[in-house]
Design an enzyme around this catalytic site. Structure first.
Site, PDB file in Angstrom:
ATOM      1  N   SER A  19      -4.110  -2.771  -3.667  1.00  0.00           N
ATOM      2  CA  SER A  19      -3.993  -3.943  -3.162  1.00  0.00           C
ATOM      3  C   SER A  19      -2.600  -4.394  -2.571  1.00  0.00           C
ATOM      4  CB  SER A  19      -4.349  -5.281  -4.395  1.00  0.00           C
ATOM      5  OG  SER A  19      -3.431  -5.203  -5.364  1.00  0.00           O
TER       6      SER A  19
ATOM      7  N   SER B 232      -2.889   0.220  -7.385  1.00  0.00           N
ATOM      8  CA  SER B 232      -2.286  -0.693  -6.148  1.00  0.00           C
ATOM      9  C   SER B 232      -1.060  -0.316  -5.624  1.00  0.00           C
ATOM     10  CB  SER B 232      -2.621  -2.180  -6.448  1.00  0.00           C
ATOM     11  OG  SER B 232      -3.846  -2.507  -6.745  1.00  0.00           O
TER      12      SER B 232
ATOM     13  N   LYS C  81       5.360  -8.603  -3.092  1.00  0.00           N
ATOM     14  CA  LYS C  81       3.967  -8.780  -2.915  1.00  0.00           C
ATOM     15  C   LYS C  81       3.797 -10.142  -3.338  1.00  0.00           C
ATOM     16  CE  LYS C  81      -0.339  -6.946  -4.888  1.00  0.00           C
ATOM     17  NZ  LYS C  81      -0.793  -5.720  -5.664  1.00  0.00           N
TER      18      LYS C  81
END
Length: 421
Positions: free
Chosen positions: A127, A151, A52
């Site tokens: 996310s 997330s 990420k």
């Protein structure tokens, strides 16, 4: 080595073919190919991964989903990345994400939306949006995301993947842009549980595989909040999983965690809001960024994130103190009491109470989307979302297991047993 090289080339080719999904914010083909030439017998040798874009990888930008930081490369890798690379994994790029990791949809006005690989018009979840999309699209077999409120597990549920959030502080936090140091952790998304277990071992240094028998497993079913707020299609799919578990010998016990939703919000929201506005500036300074946090705030493009930052600024030190000294201890004690009273191994419920919403409606559903995932993040429990259910139309429904803090390897062993059906 040939097999590792083929796997890497296939990942890079798929990244190019699937670029319309916007799952990757940075592709590092040159450095990935260079890493593949190193002979290794390490446990993750040649495993292509994306991480990420709020996790530092030396030589690549860490944009945190923003346009301002999109080209600012960092000089040092997060400790977690170093451990993965030492184990032989190859980082092929950075995964797109919700701006500042502060949303549940993957809709990003600054860097572009991450598209769902197989549900057009629906959000991929966030996310850790690109981390999920890259795995679901077959670009990489596994990826690393982060999970503050939901997330990792939320996009895993929406994409039919495994999403693992470890116990708090099991994984090192150094080199990861924070929201809440009291709740944040990196996590793993993957197609196969064996990859999750191997990645967890590389990061944590724990390698044992506890023996588990489903006939000895005791899981609590917390109907209030975790089940009663579910859409009918989600509840129906999840109930079928419960029956399958009963048929396999698992003992299911109806339980309740009193005021779990209220306490999770009273504790979790001030923790995340208060800490973010103090810890993100410190992170930028430590990484040597040319930008100040005030500049980053002003450059945020996504309206939902702008609103969240404005609201976060209203959280007082007194509210934060109450969250840490009153509401979090209360919630922790109630979890512990339920586990002890019923002699539970863990809890089970739908990961997300809703099916993947449409792009037009997703951002307005923030609170509903994280409702089931959030409480355990305040307590710091290990959690895993498993792709055990789906609707008659084939829409995935994640099923979450939560175990006691520190029981990560046993949770993974149970997940492995449940996936072997």
């Amino acid at each position: 080595m040939a097999q590792s090289g083929e796997r890497l080339h296939r990942a890079l080719l798929q990244a190019y073919k699937q670029r319309h999904l916007n799952s990757l914010s940075w592709l590092a083909a040159e450095s990935a190919l260079a890493a593949a030439t190193v002979d290794s017998t390490a446990p993750l040798a040649g495993l292509p991964l994306v991480v990420k874009d709020n996790i530092d990888v030396a030589g690549m930008p860490t944009s945190i989903g923003t346009a301002l930081l999109a080209e600012e490369r960092v000089s040092h890798s997060a400790e977690l990345v170093t451990r993965l690379q030492q184990a032989g994994a190859i980082i092929i790029g950075k995964a797109s994400m919700h701006e500042l990791a502060s949303g549940t949809s993957g809709l990003n006005a600054a860097r572009g939306d991450v598209l769902h690989p197989f549900l057009p018009g629906c959000v991929v979840g966030g996310s850790s949006s690109g981390s999920a999309a890259a795995v679901a699209a077959g670009i990489v077999p596994a990826s690393i995301g982060t999970d503050t409120g939901a997330s990792v597990r939320l996009p895993a549920s929406f994409c039919g993947l495994i999403g693992f959030r470890p116990s708090l502080l099991r994984y090192p936090q150094q080199g990861i842009a924070p929201i809440s140091i009291s709740r944040d952790t990196a996590g793993i998304l993957a197609q196969h549980i064996d990859d999750v277990m191997a990645l967890d071992s590389a990061i944590s240094g724990e390698f044992e595989h506890p023996a588990v028998a489903l006939a000895d497993l005791r899981l609590g079913v917390p109907r209030a909040h975790f089940w009663h707020g579910c859409e009918p299609a989600v509840a129906s799919a999840a109930e079928k999983v419960l029956q399958q578990l009963r048929d396999r010998g698992v003992t299911l016990i109806e339980v309740e965690i009193a005021q779990v939703a209220q306490l999770a919000v009273q504790a979790g929201y001030p923790m995340a809001s208060f800490e973010m506005l103090r810890d993100l500036p410190r992170y930028l300074q430590q990484r040597g960024s040319q930008y100040r946090f005030s500049q980053l705030q002003q450059a945020v493009k996504s309206p939902d994130v702008q609103a969240l930052l404005a609201d976060a600024a209203t959280v007082s030190e007194a509210q934060y103190h109450a969250a840490m000294t009153q509401w979090k201890p209360q919630l922790t004690a109630r979890y512990q009491a339920v586990f002890q009273q019923h002699q539970l191994d863990g809890l089970i419920f739908p990961t997300v109470p809703l099916l993947p919403p449409t792009i037009a409606t997703a951002n307005a559903l923030f609170r509903q989307l994280i409702a089931n995932c959030e409480p355990a993040t305040v307590v710091g429990l290990p959690c895993i979302s498993l792709p055990l259910a789906q609707t008659p139309e084939g829409i995935p429904v994640g099923i979450e297991l939560q175990f006691a803090a520190g029981e990560d390897r046993r949770l993974l062993a149970v997940a492995s047993a449940l996936m072997a059906r």
